[in-house]
Structure formats: C-alpha cells, structure tokens
Scaffold this motif. Structure first.
Motif: not given
Lengths: 311, 203
Positions: A105-118
């Motif tokens: 089971n895989c989950t992909i999470l966004p990592i946000v820096e200064k309002g943008e997904v980096k």
C-alpha cells in the motif's frame, strides 16, 4: 538524542519504505527499509533519478500520479488490491506465503515549502500478510458459494440456485427478445428402484444419471435437482424445437445407459416436459408450471417420452 | 441526538462549498487539461436508516461503482466521501486521467480519479476553514456487479444522523460525470457547526 536525531532514527528504522523525491524525480532521501528490500546502495541513491535507480517502476503511470501530487497539492494512493506493488521487492515471508513480491500500500504526500509543492514523500507499506489472507479468504468464499449452489448428492445445481438462474435467464431472454426453453424431467417408477435396490441403489442411479446428462448438455445449459427424482434444465438461446431435440437425445441415451449396483444392472427411463418462452408468460414460474403439465402428459401417455408444451 | 442546521449555518456552509468548488474546478482543469463543471451542491441532514433508500431512489437499481475515502481534520471534522459512477462512465476515466490503455485496470482508475476529486475539493474547503485534512486510501466498496443499496443495507451504521453534501461533477469533453456524496456523521456535525458559528461571528 535530540528531536532531529530521533526523527531521523524513526524514519530510518521504521518498518515501511520512505522515498523523498524532488519535482524532477531525483531522490533526496531513502530509508533503511528501501535500501534493504530494494537492493540499492544508500550512497548511490542520493541525487539519482528515481526511475533509473528503480528501472522496474511503472514509469508513465507513476509520473502521472506524481504530477497530481505536485500540481494539485493532494496526496495520492495505490492499493495492493488494484496494483500489487509499485516497487518490486522481495517480501519477508517467502516461506509461508505464495506471492513472489511484496504486496504494497503506497501513499504519496506533497511536501510544501513557501506555498509550493517542492518534494513528494512516497511511503511504502508491506501488505503481504493482508494480501495473502485475502487470497485465502477468496478461495474459501468461492468454495462456500459453490457448495451453497450445489446439490450435495448429485453435484448438480440445487433447487434454490437453479431457480435463481431461471429468474435471471427469463429476464435476459425477455429483455433482449431471445429464445429460452426449460425442461423438467422425472425418473420413471423411481419408487420401484428404491424398493428393489434400496435407497443406496436409488441414490447411485440419481448420481450417475445427473452426471450422464450433464455431459450431454452445452456449456450454457444448466441442470438442477428440482425435487427427489425430478430435475430441470435451463436452455438459454434455445427454441422449443431445439430443446425438444436435446430432450429426445437425453431420453434415448438414458434409456440405453446401464447402471451397475452391487453386481446388478439397473435401467431407467425418463419422462420429459419441455416449454419455450413466449410473451404471454409473465414469470419463469408460469413456464415451469406448464413444463410440469407437459411432463405429466408424457407420464400419462406411457412414460419414457418427451412432450413439448403447446399453448 | 437532536441536531438541526440553522439557516445561517446552511448558507455559510453552502457559500464555503461554492468557493471550494470554484477552486477545485480550476485546479482540476489544470491537471486534467479539460474543464470540470461542479453542480450546485445539495445539503441535507439524513438519518442512517433512510440512506439506503435515498441511494435506491437516486440510482434506481442501476449498476454503479462506488469508491469510498475517509477524511479527518482538526477540531473533530471527519467523514467519508463516496464517489458514485454509472456503468457507461467508467470507460472514460483512463483517457481523462491521461493513462495509456491497459496501464491501469478499471478499479484502479476509479480509485485514482476518486481520490483526485475528493482530496482536491476537500483540501480547498479545509483551507477556507483554517483546517488541514488527512485521508485514508480510496477503497472500491461496490463494483458494477453489485447494487449499492443492497450493499448499504448490509452495513450497520454507528451513527444516527449525518450531514450529507451532494456535488455532481461533469467533464463535458469526455462526456463523463459522477456524483460526490460527502457524509459527515454524528458528533462531527456538531463540530462542523461550531466551525461555521465561529466563521459567522467573525463575519
């Protein structure tokens, strides 16, 4: 340890995979689990492209998925039920399970820096156990369903399942304006067989005949045990004439079939009633009761014969 | 538990959802490269005993696929999002998602598009109420072979009342549409009510 070291310890040692990549799919971090199970070297991984480090990844599909994480700032998921794994890895129970690779089971999470997904963080959970138990459960459920539909003695469909199929085939035939025929047949003078050879003899006759007749049917036909010595056959896409011909063939084959019981030969005959669908019938039950009338006409007229119901 | 939604609360929620829908539509258009139209939402409180009936009436026994995804945020805001697809629509999903044919099976496509629709919309809504959502993985709870109402009838709910929000999605270019049904059950309704009251006060 300070909190940063503790965090790092947990990420490295946790029993799930962690891969962090940037928007160009280059690897920023992989943890111990991925190093061990993925068979890669930690020193190699950093900065390398995800798809060159793991060439077996479903690249086009996974990129599309990662794009959704980067564009929409939303998590994305992959379940072993739909896709057994994303990262092809051996699993930790090769002895006691039958799968070749780790179910994930895989989950992909966004990592946000200064309002943008980096960056995106891919978390890989080992679902091999769940996958294995689910497979076992499915096998058991299928067996159970089968046995729920089967007559214990003769191994043909039981009455409940046979009638369920009648409803479905009746509706389908009506909706698509296709032919459909039903047959009911009865073993002639079955009581005499039971009286002469005992119930075990009678049972053997039923078992052998059911198997014999099943062999004569086409794959779409369904035979079911309707009562003690009464059986029914559903013939989808078959008109009355075709069904009567099939019945006649069954009647002849059965009449010549010798059943051996404790060194004695038993011969039996069938009385058969056949009916084809028509607009006037509102349900399969109306067809069945008329097939029954045709069957009794066969009996009245001296048994061992086929009667096609005429409205 | 006796809960009613005041007119102000309903208007406020409606307005928040409208804004979130606009944002979601915009984001989805960028990712899917096509225009996604979201219909005016329908908000109501439903009892757990009437839910199967509501579904039965709406989909009238036609075969549908349903994907469920749980969501949970701060302040006890939690619930489940159900995405309902009719049979004819399930075919369009792969090209909408930009997948190659055969790249993902039908169930996976449905799970993928569901998750995208649900999380895009709810992330926007969460931001509007200064919240942050987490999600469980999307799960196909009924496929085209089983009818939804008979599936629901087999469930026993551990809530009596839920706040239900219906939003329908239309993608004209792909003649694709589906329904999103958000269910916020039991105590979570009161939690969302206090969030709404807070916003109304500030307003």
């Amino acid at each position: 340890m300070n909190i940063t070291e503790l965090n790092s310890f947990v990420v490295q040692q946790i029993n799930s995979g962690v891969v962090i990549i940037d928007a160009e799919y280059n690897i920023d971090l992989i943890n111990h689990f991925v190093v061990l199970h993925g068979g890669v070297k930690k020193e190699q991984a950093k900065g390398q492209n995800l798809f060159s480090l793991f060439p077996e990844l479903p690249e086009h599909w996974l990129k599309r998925k990662l794009q959704s994480v980067f564009t929409l700032n939303t998590p994305a998921f992959s379940s072993w039920e739909q896709r057994q794994y994303i990262f092809k890895m051996p699993h930790s129970r090769p002895i006691t399970t039958t799968n070749d690779f780790m179910a994930q089971n895989c989950t992909i999470l966004p990592i946000v820096e200064k309002g943008e997904v980096k960056q995106a963080c891919i978390i890989i959970e080992d679902a091999t156990d769940v996958c294995y138990y689910q497979q076992q459960l499915n096998v058991a459920m299928n067996k159970l369903e089968k046995s729920n539909q089967t007559d214990g003695l003769t191994q043909v469909a039981n009455r409940r399942y046979w009638e369920e199929r009648c409803i479905i085939e009746f509706d389908t035939a009506q909706r698509h304006d296709r032919p459909l025929s039903l047959m009911l047949f009865d073993l002639d003078k079955f009581k005499n067989i039971n009286d002469t050879f005992g119930h075990r003899g009678g049972d053997q006759v039923l078992v052998e005949l059911a198997a014999k007749i099943k062999d004569l049917l086409r794959s779409a036909d369904l035979i079911g045990r309707y009562g003690g010595e009464e059986f029914g056959i559903i013939c989808p896409n078959t008109g009355g004439k075709g069904a009567a011909e099939l019945s006649e063939r069954i009647r002849k084959e059965v009449q010549m079939h010798k059943i051996m019981f404790e060194g004695q030969a038993i011969f039996v005959t069938l009385s058969i009633g056949v009916i084809e669908i028509s607009d006037q019938y509102k349900s399969y039950e109306e067809m069945l009761s008329r097939a029954d009338m045709a069957l009794y006409q066969s009996k009245r007229e001296g048994r061992n014969r086929v009667t096609l119901y005429k409205a | 538990m006796n809960i009613t939604l005041s007119e102000d609360q309903r208007d406020c929620l409606q307005e928040l959802i409208n804004v979130a829908m606009g944002q979601a539509s915009d984001k989805l258009a960028r990712y899917l490269e096509t225009f996604v139209h979201l219909d005016v939402p329908y908000i109501e409180l439903v009892g757990s005993d009437t839910l199967p009936l509501l579904f039965a009436q709406k989909y009238n026994g036609s075969s549908v696929s349903v994907v469920s995804q749980g969501f949970y945020g701060n302040d006890g805001i939690r619930g489940e999002s159900l995405l309902v697809y009719r049979r004819d629509n399930a075919k369009e999903v792969a090209s909408l998602l930009g997948y190659e044919p055969e790249e993902a099976n039908e169930n996976e496509q449905l799970a993928d598009i569901s998750s995208i629709l649900t999380t895009t919309f709810l992330n926007g809504l969460a931001e509007l109420i200064s919240n942050q959502m987490s999600y469980s993985a999307p799960r196909l709870i009924s496929s085209l072979n089983t009818s939804l109402d008979s599936h629901l009838e087999q469930l026993s709910f551990n809530w009596e009342l839920a706040l239900k929000v219906d939003i329908s999605y239309q993608v004209t270019d792909y003649s694709f549409n589906c329904d999103m049904i958000l269910l916020i059950p039991g105590e979570a309704i009161q939690n969302i009510q206090s969030v709404l009251d807070r916003i109304l006060e500030e307003y």
